[in-house]
Structure formats: C-alpha cells, structure tokens
Scaffold this motif. Structure first.
Motif, PDB file in Angstrom:
ATOM      1  N   LEU A 135       0.832  -1.194   0.000  1.00 41.57           N
ATOM      2  CA  LEU A 135       0.000   0.000   0.000  1.00 41.57           C
ATOM      3  C   LEU A 135       0.869   1.248   0.000  1.00 41.57           C
ATOM      4  CD1 LEU A 135      -2.806  -0.761   2.631  1.00 41.57           C
ATOM      5  CD2 LEU A 135      -3.038  -0.677   0.163  1.00 41.57           C
ATOM      6  N   ASP A 136       0.409   2.275  -0.713  1.00 41.21           N
ATOM      7  CA  ASP A 136       1.058   3.568  -0.646  1.00 41.21           C
ATOM      8  C   ASP A 136       0.751   4.161   0.740  1.00 41.21           C
ATOM      9  OD1 ASP A 136       1.078   6.593  -0.838  1.00 41.21           O
ATOM     10  OD2 ASP A 136       1.933   6.092  -2.791  1.00 41.21           O
ATOM     11  N   ARG A 137       1.796   4.398   1.537  1.00 44.04           N
ATOM     12  CA  ARG A 137       1.598   4.843   2.920  1.00 44.04           C
ATOM     13  C   ARG A 137       0.843   6.164   2.990  1.00 44.04           C
ATOM     14  NH1 ARG A 137       7.641   3.794   5.467  1.00 44.04           N
ATOM     15  NH2 ARG A 137       7.762   1.535   5.012  1.00 44.04           N
ATOM     16  N   GLU A 138       1.193   7.092   2.121  1.00 43.89           N
ATOM     17  CA  GLU A 138       0.564   8.413   2.156  1.00 43.89           C
ATOM     18  C   GLU A 138      -0.914   8.319   1.804  1.00 43.89           C
ATOM     19  OE1 GLU A 138       1.093  12.843   0.122  1.00 43.89           O
ATOM     20  OE2 GLU A 138       2.617  11.291  -0.170  1.00 43.89           O
ATOM     21  N   ILE A 139      -1.245   7.516   0.800  1.00 39.26           N
ATOM     22  CA  ILE A 139      -2.651   7.356   0.404  1.00 39.26           C
ATOM     23  C   ILE A 139      -3.436   6.682   1.524  1.00 39.26           C
ATOM     24  CG2 ILE A 139      -4.192   6.105  -1.162  1.00 39.26           C
ATOM     25  CD1 ILE A 139      -2.206   6.688  -3.404  1.00 39.26           C
ATOM     26  N   PHE A 140      -2.867   5.625   2.125  1.00 41.73           N
ATOM     27  CA  PHE A 140      -3.568   4.932   3.215  1.00 41.73           C
ATOM     28  C   PHE A 140      -3.880   5.904   4.346  1.00 41.73           C
ATOM     29  CE2 PHE A 140      -3.764   2.800   7.270  1.00 41.73           C
ATOM     30  CZ  PHE A 140      -4.656   1.775   7.028  1.00 41.73           C
ATOM     31  N   MET A 141      -2.906   6.722   4.747  1.00 45.88           N
ATOM     32  CA  MET A 141      -3.122   7.640   5.861  1.00 45.88           C
ATOM     33  C   MET A 141      -4.167   8.698   5.519  1.00 45.88           C
ATOM     34  SD  MET A 141      -1.589   6.472   8.407  1.00 45.88           S
ATOM     35  CE  MET A 141      -2.109   7.852   9.447  1.00 45.88           C
ATOM     36  N   LYS A 142      -4.229   9.133   4.257  1.00 49.76           N
ATOM     37  CA  LYS A 142      -5.245  10.115   3.874  1.00 49.76           C
ATOM     38  C   LYS A 142      -6.643   9.500   3.943  1.00 49.76           C
ATOM     39  CE  LYS A 142      -2.363  13.092   0.970  1.00 49.76           C
ATOM     40  NZ  LYS A 142      -2.065  13.546  -0.404  1.00 49.76           N
ATOM     41  N   ILE A 143      -6.780   8.249   3.484  1.00 50.23           N
ATOM     42  CA  ILE A 143      -8.073   7.577   3.583  1.00 50.23           C
ATOM     43  C   ILE A 143      -8.419   7.327   5.045  1.00 50.23           C
ATOM     44  CG2 ILE A 143      -9.393   5.513   2.982  1.00 50.23           C
ATOM     45  CD1 ILE A 143      -8.818   7.353   0.622  1.00 50.23           C
ATOM     46  N   PHE A 144      -7.436   6.904   5.832  1.00 54.97           N
ATOM     47  CA  PHE A 144      -7.661   6.639   7.253  1.00 54.97           C
ATOM     48  C   PHE A 144      -8.124   7.913   7.971  1.00 54.97           C
ATOM     49  CE2 PHE A 144      -6.339   6.418  11.676  1.00 54.97           C
ATOM     50  CZ  PHE A 144      -6.782   5.167  12.063  1.00 54.97           C
ATOM     51  N   GLU A 145      -7.464   9.018   7.713  1.00 58.78           N
ATOM     52  CA  GLU A 145      -7.791  10.268   8.411  1.00 58.78           C
ATOM     53  C   GLU A 145      -9.134  10.839   7.963  1.00 58.78           C
ATOM     54  OE1 GLU A 145      -4.290  12.498   7.599  1.00 58.78           O
ATOM     55  OE2 GLU A 145      -3.071  11.369   9.052  1.00 58.78           O
ATOM     56  N   THR A 146      -9.487  10.693   6.677  1.00 56.98           N
ATOM     57  CA  THR A 146     -10.801  11.186   6.233  1.00 56.98           C
ATOM     58  C   THR A 146     -11.915  10.292   6.771  1.00 56.98           C
ATOM     59  OG1 THR A 146     -10.485  10.014   4.116  1.00 56.98           O
ATOM     60  CG2 THR A 146      -9.969  12.362   4.172  1.00 56.98           C
ATOM     61  N   TRP A 147     -11.648   8.986   6.900  1.00 55.88           N
ATOM     62  CA  TRP A 147     -12.627   8.103   7.562  1.00 55.88           C
ATOM     63  C   TRP A 147     -12.787   8.504   9.024  1.00 55.88           C
ATOM     64  CZ3 TRP A 147     -10.721   4.815  11.499  1.00 55.88           C
ATOM     65  CH2 TRP A 147     -11.695   4.020  12.109  1.00 55.88           C
ATOM     66  N   GLN A 148     -11.677   8.798   9.672  1.00 57.78           N
ATOM     67  CA  GLN A 148     -11.676   9.123  11.093  1.00 57.78           C
ATOM     68  C   GLN A 148     -12.394  10.450  11.377  1.00 57.78           C
ATOM     69  OE1 GLN A 148      -7.722   9.773  12.675  1.00 57.78           O
ATOM     70  NE2 GLN A 148      -8.258   8.909  14.645  1.00 57.78           N
ATOM     71  N   THR A 149     -12.237  11.419  10.480  1.00 52.38           N
ATOM     72  CA  THR A 149     -12.790  12.755  10.703  1.00 52.38           C
ATOM     73  C   THR A 149     -14.070  13.017   9.916  1.00 52.38           C
ATOM     74  OG1 THR A 149     -11.360  13.652   8.959  1.00 52.38           O
ATOM     75  CG2 THR A 149     -10.515  13.718  11.215  1.00 52.38           C
ATOM     76  N   HIS A 150     -14.564  11.995   9.182  1.00 47.81           N
ATOM     77  CA  HIS A 150     -15.795  12.116   8.402  1.00 47.81           C
ATOM     78  C   HIS A 150     -15.705  13.214   7.350  1.00 47.81           C
ATOM     79  CE1 HIS A 150     -17.780  10.627  12.384  1.00 47.81           C
ATOM     80  NE2 HIS A 150     -17.147   9.656  11.748  1.00 47.81           N
ATOM     81  N   ARG A 151     -14.592  13.215   6.613  1.00 45.86           N
ATOM     82  CA  ARG A 151     -14.409  14.179   5.526  1.00 45.86           C
ATOM     83  C   ARG A 151     -14.439  13.457   4.188  1.00 45.86           C
ATOM     84  NH1 ARG A 151      -8.983  17.220   6.620  1.00 45.86           N
ATOM     85  NH2 ARG A 151      -9.478  18.119   4.580  1.00 45.86           N
ATOM     86  N   THR A 152     -14.922  14.154   3.177  1.00 42.19           N
ATOM     87  CA  THR A 152     -14.911  13.592   1.828  1.00 42.19           C
ATOM     88  C   THR A 152     -13.482  13.624   1.277  1.00 42.19           C
ATOM     89  OG1 THR A 152     -15.454  15.743   0.899  1.00 42.19           O
ATOM     90  CG2 THR A 152     -17.289  14.248   1.338  1.00 42.19           C
ATOM     91  N   VAL A 153     -13.232  12.778   0.290  1.00 40.80           N
ATOM     92  CA  VAL A 153     -11.898  12.698  -0.299  1.00 40.80           C
ATOM     93  C   VAL A 153     -12.037  12.489  -1.808  1.00 40.80           C
ATOM     94  CG1 VAL A 153     -11.790  10.205   0.205  1.00 40.80           C
ATOM     95  CG2 VAL A 153      -9.684  11.484  -0.216  1.00 40.80           C
ATOM     96  N   LYS A 154     -11.204  13.177  -2.555  1.00 42.07           N
ATOM     97  CA  LYS A 154     -11.171  13.019  -4.008  1.00 42.07           C
ATOM     98  C   LYS A 154     -10.109  11.989  -4.344  1.00 42.07           C
ATOM     99  CE  LYS A 154     -10.554  15.715  -8.277  1.00 42.07           C
ATOM    100  NZ  LYS A 154     -10.236  17.070  -8.811  1.00 42.07           N
ATOM    101  N   ILE A 155     -10.506  10.920  -5.035  1.00 39.11           N
ATOM    102  CA  ILE A 155      -9.574   9.843  -5.341  1.00 39.11           C
ATOM    103  C   ILE A 155      -9.512   9.581  -6.845  1.00 39.11           C
ATOM    104  CG2 ILE A 155      -9.941   8.708  -3.103  1.00 39.11           C
ATOM    105  CD1 ILE A 155     -11.691   6.621  -4.551  1.00 39.11           C
TER     106      ILE A 155
END
Length: 319
Positions: A135-155
């Motif tokens: 897994l790309d570490r940076e991408i995983f952390m961005k998905i993890f943090e947006t899940w954690q904070t209930h924010r939308t993400v552009k992928i």
C-alpha cells in the motif's frame, strides 16, 4: 465511547456499567442520575466539548481534539489487550499508523510492568493473515484520516482493467478483508454505495466538506455481502465429511446449514466465491442446485479442459 462516536446516553451507560459489574465482579453499577452528574463533571471540570444529539438520542463530542487527561490506571487484562493489539497492528497496518500504535503501547509500558510479560514470548504470537499487498503509505493515511474525521476525499481509482476514474468519495467504513484494506462508502459520481480497494487508489486528496456516517452502509459490511457481487440464491452442495469441517471453519455464508444426507444448503453466494472454492476442492464438493448454475459450472470446466487438451507438449514431456 464518545471518542468512538457511539453516541452513549444515560440509559445505555447504565446498561454497560451493569454488564461490567456482573461479568467482571466490579462495584461499578450506578443510576441514571450518577451518569448525568458525571456528564456535567466532564463538561464543566474537564472542559469536555459535550453535546446531545436528539436524533441519535446520545451524547457526542463537538471537537475530537479534546483529551481526557487522567492517570492511566490499567489492570493486567487491559495491558494484555493493548500489547496484543499492538502486535496484531504490526501485521495488518502499514506505516506510519502501526508505528503510532506501537509507540502508544510502549508509552503505557513505561508506567506498567505487567507480570505476563515475564513469561509471554510475544514474538511467538503469529498472525498468518497479514497485509501482503503493498500500500502507498501516504494514500492509506489520507483515507484513514478522512474516515476518522468524516471528511470527503477526491480519489483517482483504477479498476481491475486498469481504467482510471476520478471520484468524490465518503469513506463510511474501513475494512480489513482477505489480507487487504477496503473502504465502503458513498460514491458521489455513481450516487450510490461503493467499495474501493485501497491498493487500487492512485491518488487521494482530502476535501474540506464533511459527511454524516450512514448506519445502513456501516451495517452492510458483513462477510456475506461485503464486495457486492451478484448472488445466486438457494445453492446446494454435496460434500465429504472432511469438507464439512472446512466449511464450518470458513463458511460460504453465515447461515449455511449442514444436512444429515451429506449436503450443505447455502442461502446465497456469488460465483466469484463459489467457483474458486469448488475448483480448489478437486471434486470433493459437487454443485447440485440450482440446475442452471450447475450447467454453467460444467461449461466452464469443459472450456478449461479443452484449453489443456490443445496445449502444446514440450519435448521433455513427450519423452
């Protein structure tokens, strides 16, 4: 419970304390008045950003950066859970998240010296179902943090054919399934729930907009219907006694039932799950019903056999 967005209220907390009192034999049983008094203590003495959601009938935190500063008085069972949790995280989480968890447990161990660490060899605690896909570490952390904070993400997402599309995604869940990480949420491009494999995400850009977690999407994450494949209903297999144990350990459906005649009835299963299972059993499992699905599997076997019958034979095999 507040930190985990579980929306506790006085009644649910009374039930939880009563359960703990019974199961762990602790004098922790209390009344609703005690809970309400404690909530006011949290709010006014510990500056907790507490609020009550009438729709969910529970308390929540208006800001998740608040910390309850108090001595961590953990018993041995709690320390055991923390140490084992950190050990498992090393196998299923990529860096830097697994390092954060490991560091947090190491900090706890500085103030606690549980007796079980004198005899337990945690290196011998092995997790064979680990994270094998890179897994790309940076991408995983961005998905993890947006899940954690209930924010939308552009992928930017690549499907199994390699076709790339841009999506605005609400990550309502984070799921470790079959040695890989997935997120099931709401795709605003398709305007419906979608499941994305994190290793297929090529880029991720957190957006400022927040979303409200959808309980229906969260509850839909089950072993029976996670990836959303089309299901065939009322499937019946004839199996050997050995395969009975295999299916009991790794069921094709949570409500499958074994019959005395050596068959198993499966309420619903996808072709993507069933056909590889049948091939792996090398004839020890026979698909009986439905008839149309049996014929479809037979045709697939004929196609496979024909490809091997026409395959060239190497000189060494000819000798």
């Amino acid at each position: 419970m507040l930190k985990e967005n579980r929306y506790p209220n006085s009644e649910s907390l009374v039930r939880e304390f009563r359960r703990i009192a019974v199961e762990e034999e602790l004098e922790i049983d209390c009344s609703r008045k005690t809970i309400l008094r404690d909530m006011k203590t949290l709010e006014f003495e510990f500056q907790c950003p507490l609020a009550f959601d009438r729709a969910r009938n529970g308390y929540y935190l208006k800001r998740h950066d608040w910390d309850f500063i108090a001595p961590a008085l953990l018993d041995e069972n709690e320390m055991l859970a923390s140490v084992i949790g950190a050990r498992i995280s090393e196998d299923i989480f990529p860096s830097p998240l697994k390092n954060r968890i490991r560091n947090a447990v190491d900090y706890l161990l500085q103030n606690h010296n549980p007796d079980f660490l004198d005899t337990a060899n945690l290196a011998s605690l092995t997790i064979l179902s680990g994270l094998y896909i890179q897994l790309d570490r940076e991408i995983f952390m961005k998905i993890f943090e947006t899940w954690q904070t209930h924010r939308t993400v552009k992928i930017a997402y690549a499907d199994y054919r390699g076709h790339l599309t841009e999506r605005v995604f609400e990550p309502h869940t984070l799921v470790f399934y079959n040695n890989s990480w997935y997120s099931k949420g709401f795709c605003r491009l398709k305007k419906q729930p979608r499941t994305f494999a994190l290793h297929r995400i090529r880029s991720a850009e957190p957006l400022p907009e927040h979303f409200t977690p959808d309980e229906k999407i969260i509850r839909s994450v089950t072993v029976d219907d996670f990836l959303g494949f089309e299901k065939v209903r009322n499937v019946k297999l004839k199996i050997t006694e050995m395969l009975r144990d295999v299916l009991a350990a790794r069921p094709l459906h949570s409500r499958q039932s074994f019959l005395p005649d050596g068959t198993v009835e499966i309420p619903a299963v996808s072709r993507e799950i069933l056909f590889p299972f049948l091939l792996a059993q090398q004839g020890l499992a026979e698909l009986l019903e439905p008839t149309g699905l049996r014929q479809e599997f037979q045709e697939m076997l004929r196609t496979m056999l024909a490809s091997y019958e026409t395959a060239p034979i190497s000189p060494s095999e000819a000798r």
